[in-house]
Design a protein around this motif. Structure first.
Motif, PDB file in Angstrom:
ATOM      1  N   GLY A  98      16.455  12.900   5.298  1.00 24.59           N
ATOM      2  CA  GLY A  98      15.902  12.101   6.301  1.00 24.59           C
ATOM      3  C   GLY A  98      15.485  10.585   5.747  1.00 24.59           C
ATOM      4  O   GLY A  98      15.053  10.666   4.889  1.00 24.59           O
ATOM      5  N   VAL A  99      15.775   9.976   6.837  1.00 22.57           N
ATOM      6  CA  VAL A  99      15.037   8.652   6.781  1.00 22.57           C
ATOM      7  C   VAL A  99      13.432   8.612   6.309  1.00 22.57           C
ATOM      8  O   VAL A  99      13.204   7.797   5.477  1.00 22.57           O
ATOM      9  N   LYS A 100      12.760   9.182   7.000  1.00 16.37           N
ATOM     10  CA  LYS A 100      11.375   9.102   6.482  1.00 16.37           C
ATOM     11  C   LYS A 100      11.114   9.752   5.627  1.00 16.37           C
ATOM     12  O   LYS A 100      10.162   9.080   4.464  1.00 16.37           O
ATOM     13  N   GLU A 101      11.799  10.759   4.941  1.00 16.91           N
ATOM     14  CA  GLU A 101      11.654  11.496   3.631  1.00 16.91           C
ATOM     15  C   GLU A 101      11.967  10.151   2.640  1.00 16.91           C
ATOM     16  O   GLU A 101      11.200  10.086   1.596  1.00 16.91           O
ATOM     17  N   ILE A 102      13.144   9.518   2.659  1.00 15.48           N
ATOM     18  CA  ILE A 102      13.469   8.558   1.639  1.00 15.48           C
ATOM     19  C   ILE A 102      12.346   7.438   1.649  1.00 15.48           C
ATOM     20  O   ILE A 102      11.939   6.899   0.755  1.00 15.48           O
ATOM     21  N   GLN A 103      11.895   7.023   2.837  1.00 20.84           N
ATOM     22  CA  GLN A 103      10.958   5.737   3.197  1.00 20.84           C
ATOM     23  C   GLN A 103       9.719   6.359   2.186  1.00 20.84           C
ATOM     24  O   GLN A 103       9.254   5.382   1.356  1.00 20.84           O
ATOM     25  N   GLU A 104       9.042   7.593   2.305  1.00 17.28           N
ATOM     26  CA  GLU A 104       8.052   8.001   1.540  1.00 17.28           C
ATOM     27  C   GLU A 104       8.142   8.134   0.098  1.00 17.28           C
ATOM     28  O   GLU A 104       7.307   7.597  -0.719  1.00 17.28           O
ATOM     29  N   GLY A 116       8.563   4.392  -1.132  1.00 15.21           N
ATOM     30  CA  GLY A 116       7.560   3.601  -1.071  1.00 15.21           C
ATOM     31  C   GLY A 116       7.702   2.396  -0.140  1.00 15.21           C
ATOM     32  O   GLY A 116       7.050   1.232  -0.448  1.00 15.21           O
ATOM     33  N   HIS A 117       8.477   2.542   0.756  1.00 23.62           N
ATOM     34  CA  HIS A 117       8.826   1.255   1.452  1.00 23.62           C
ATOM     35  C   HIS A 117       7.806   1.342   2.703  1.00 23.62           C
ATOM     36  O   HIS A 117       7.739   2.247   3.383  1.00 23.62           O
ATOM     37  N   SER A 118       7.182  -0.017   2.808  1.00 23.41           N
ATOM     38  CA  SER A 118       6.208  -0.176   3.993  1.00 23.41           C
ATOM     39  C   SER A 118       6.726  -0.072   5.064  1.00 23.41           C
ATOM     40  O   SER A 118       6.307   0.227   6.272  1.00 23.41           O
ATOM     41  N   ASP A 119       8.088  -0.659   5.406  1.00 24.82           N
ATOM     42  CA  ASP A 119       8.781  -0.959   6.604  1.00 24.82           C
ATOM     43  C   ASP A 119      10.035  -0.030   6.375  1.00 24.82           C
ATOM     44  O   ASP A 119      10.990   0.143   5.665  1.00 24.82           O
ATOM     45  N   ILE A 120      10.191   0.885   7.749  1.00 24.75           N
ATOM     46  CA  ILE A 120      11.030   1.667   7.877  1.00 24.75           C
ATOM     47  C   ILE A 120      12.502   1.104   7.990  1.00 24.75           C
ATOM     48  O   ILE A 120      13.600   1.668   7.470  1.00 24.75           O
ATOM     49  N   ASN A 121      12.449  -0.268   8.510  1.00 24.47           N
ATOM     50  CA  ASN A 121      13.792  -0.824   8.506  1.00 24.47           C
ATOM     51  C   ASN A 121      14.326  -1.241   7.185  1.00 24.47           C
ATOM     52  O   ASN A 121      15.776  -1.177   7.049  1.00 24.47           O
ATOM     53  N   THR A 122      13.490  -1.221   6.361  1.00 23.83           N
ATOM     54  CA  THR A 122      14.246  -1.509   4.646  1.00 23.83           C
ATOM     55  C   THR A 122      14.893  -0.284   4.407  1.00 23.83           C
ATOM     56  O   THR A 122      15.922  -0.471   3.687  1.00 23.83           O
ATOM     57  N   THR A 123      14.500   1.021   4.690  1.00 26.14           N
ATOM     58  CA  THR A 123      15.165   2.221   4.329  1.00 26.14           C
ATOM     59  C   THR A 123      16.234   2.140   5.033  1.00 26.14           C
ATOM     60  O   THR A 123      17.377   2.866   4.665  1.00 26.14           O
ATOM     61  N   MET A 124      16.474   1.968   6.381  1.00 24.94           N
ATOM     62  CA  MET A 124      17.515   1.930   7.162  1.00 24.94           C
ATOM     63  C   MET A 124      18.504   0.879   6.712  1.00 24.94           C
ATOM     64  O   MET A 124      19.911   1.357   6.688  1.00 24.94           O
ATOM     65  N   ASN A 125      18.246  -0.212   6.211  1.00 26.88           N
ATOM     66  CA  ASN A 125      19.176  -1.146   5.675  1.00 26.88           C
ATOM     67  C   ASN A 125      20.053  -0.528   4.454  1.00 26.88           C
ATOM     68  O   ASN A 125      20.954  -0.630   4.510  1.00 26.88           O
ATOM     69  N   LYS A 142       0.739  -1.195   0.102  1.00 26.58           N
ATOM     70  CA  LYS A 142       0.017  -0.085  -0.105  1.00 26.58           C
ATOM     71  C   LYS A 142       0.931   1.191  -0.137  1.00 26.58           C
ATOM     72  O   LYS A 142       0.422   2.079  -0.607  1.00 26.58           O
ATOM     73  N   LYS A 143       2.064   1.132   0.929  1.00 27.01           N
ATOM     74  CA  LYS A 143       2.917   2.382   0.911  1.00 27.01           C
ATOM     75  C   LYS A 143       3.632   2.878  -0.430  1.00 27.01           C
ATOM     76  O   LYS A 143       4.138   3.824  -0.960  1.00 27.01           O
ATOM     77  N   SER A 144       3.507   1.831  -1.451  1.00 29.99           N
ATOM     78  CA  SER A 144       4.216   1.664  -2.762  1.00 29.99           C
ATOM     79  C   SER A 144       3.010   2.718  -3.732  1.00 29.99           C
ATOM     80  O   SER A 144       3.800   3.466  -4.519  1.00 29.99           O
ATOM     81  N   ILE A 145       1.734   3.052  -3.215  1.00 25.74           N
ATOM     82  CA  ILE A 145       1.043   3.845  -3.850  1.00 25.74           C
ATOM     83  C   ILE A 145       1.605   5.385  -3.493  1.00 25.74           C
ATOM     84  O   ILE A 145       1.124   5.425  -2.276  1.00 25.74           O
ATOM     85  N   ARG A 146       2.193   6.158  -4.366  1.00 20.28           N
ATOM     86  CA  ARG A 146       2.472   7.423  -3.701  1.00 20.28           C
ATOM     87  C   ARG A 146       2.791   8.366  -4.952  1.00 20.28           C
ATOM     88  O   ARG A 146       2.669   8.176  -6.122  1.00 20.28           O
TER      89      ARG A 146
END
Length: 386
Positions: free
Chosen positions: A343-349, A352-361, A253-257
């Motif tokens: 920032g991490v949150k901006e990159i996540q959005e 389209g990562h649903s899990d912020i850990n993916t972005t952190m990795n 769902k997060k991939s819809i952006r």
């Protein structure tokens, strides 16, 4: 009613259980080795009583391959087509070994040994996919009352033995391009690339989109005035045939952006739209206009394999020892966002990562340039303390 008979110098029983759904034949439980007819009869009576009380699971003679295919058909009603394809590929590694065996004959030892052997050939992530598939198959068999125990219970995921050579190779074959490398690559692509190449790789690098998301883009997803791209679907085409594709819902769902794009990319899209209009006119008798941005000569979206082949061709002109795939541009985009201070949150959005850990990795894949800047900033900050 049990059938008692003599087998050699011993006695045996046959107890009818129920019809086997896989063969249409009657299921039977047979046991021999009793010294007397009375012993066999008593054991049969006890079994029949246990069956009546639901104490015995009626094991089937269905083969692993037959049941695995039945499970896959059922699984296909629950998930997307792409997920079914992934499970089918993983399942082949189990079917190739146990396909002919009755499902009930596969033991914990056999299962562990098979995965251990596969671990020597494949990556940890792929082994995890194979195990997940096997686990789902046997769990479904348990639910169907076809086996007594699940051979995946107690399974221990084997560790991947990493050598010094593996580590050194990973360091050499980084999975993204540095800023200066991207500049050179795009310059090469602009000079030597074929139709759509430059726009394709520039879009991947400047947006961080997944390849399937990009190929599914239509002009209605693009707002050149607001400078945004709306991502709502993904392109799926496992056979890489121009007409054999499907448009599916995104990965999560997060991939819809909706993402912003810069003026440079906007100008590229405008130029491409003009060029595409000319192509449509030239090919108007055969052009199947479905509004795709990355459409080939007669209107069908570009297939993924062609993107890969074009990338391989262009990478030969770039003097870097890295394993770069279309997905590498997603990591390239991430590393550039980090370097730009996102920032991490901006990159996540944006990704389209649903899990912020993916972005952190992915954050761990910072560019050398960023690391050097960070080190320099630290040195400046702490100057004179020692």
């Amino acid at each position: 009613m049990a059938h008692i008979h003599k087998r050699g110098d011993k006695w045996a029983y046959i107890v009818n259980v129920a019809n086997d759904s896989s063969t249409g034949k009657r299921r039977q439980i047979t046991k021999s080795g009793f010294r007397t007819k009375k012993e066999a009869q008593l054991a049969a009576n006890k079994l029949e009583e246990s069956i009546l009380n639901g104490g015995v699971i009626r094991e089937s003679n269905i083969t692993f391959e037959t049941f695995a295919n039945e499970w896959l058909e059922y699984y296909g009603t629950q998930v997307k087509v792409s997920s079914v394809r992934a499970r089918r590929i993983a399942m082949k590694h189990l079917v190739s070994t146990w396909g002919h065996l009755p499902l009930r004959k596969i033991t914990k030892h056999m299962y562990q040994s098979r995965i251990n052997n596969l671990n020597k050939e494949f990556s940890h992530n792929y082994i995890d996919s194979i195990h997940t598939t096997g686990n789902m198959i046997f769990k479904h068999a348990i639910r169907q009352d076809l086996i007594k125990t699940n051979p995946t219970y107690g399974f221990v995921m084997p560790k991947k033995h990493v050598t010094v050579e593996d580590i050194e190779e990973d360091e050499v074959k980084e999975k993204f391009l540095e800023l200066n490398e991207l500049k050179i690559f795009l310059r090469i692509t602009k000079q030597q690339g074929l139709y759509l190449d430059y726009l394709c790789f520039a879009t991947l690098a400047y947006t961080g989109m997944r390849l399937g998301e990009m190929l599914a883009l239509k002009w209605t997803d693009l707002d050149l005035t607001k400078k945004t791209i709306r991502i709502t679907k993904t392109y799926y085409n496992p056979n890489n045939k121009s007409t054999g594709y499907q448009l599916l819902t995104p990965k999560t769902k997060k991939s819809i952006r909706t993402i912003m794009i810069d003026d440079g990319l906007v100008d590229l899209f405008k130029a491409h739209k003009r060029e595409q209009m000319k192509l449509k006119m030239k090919q108007r008798l055969v052009y199947e206009d479905q509004d795709f941005i990355f459409a080939e000569n007669i209107g069908h979206p570009r297939v993924m394999k062609q993107v890969v082949l074009r990338l391989q061709r262009l990478m030969k002109h770039l003097d870097v020892d890295k394993h770069i795939t279309p997905h590498s541009f997603r990591h390239t985009h991430t590393s550039l966002l980090i370097e730009a201070g996102a920032g991490v949150k901006e990159i996540q959005e944006r990704l389209g990562h649903s899990d912020i850990n993916t972005t952190m990795n992915i954050y761990a894949h910072m560019t050398k340039n960023t690391e050097e800047k960070t080190s320099h900033k630290f040195s400046e900050l702490t100057k004179g303390l020692l």
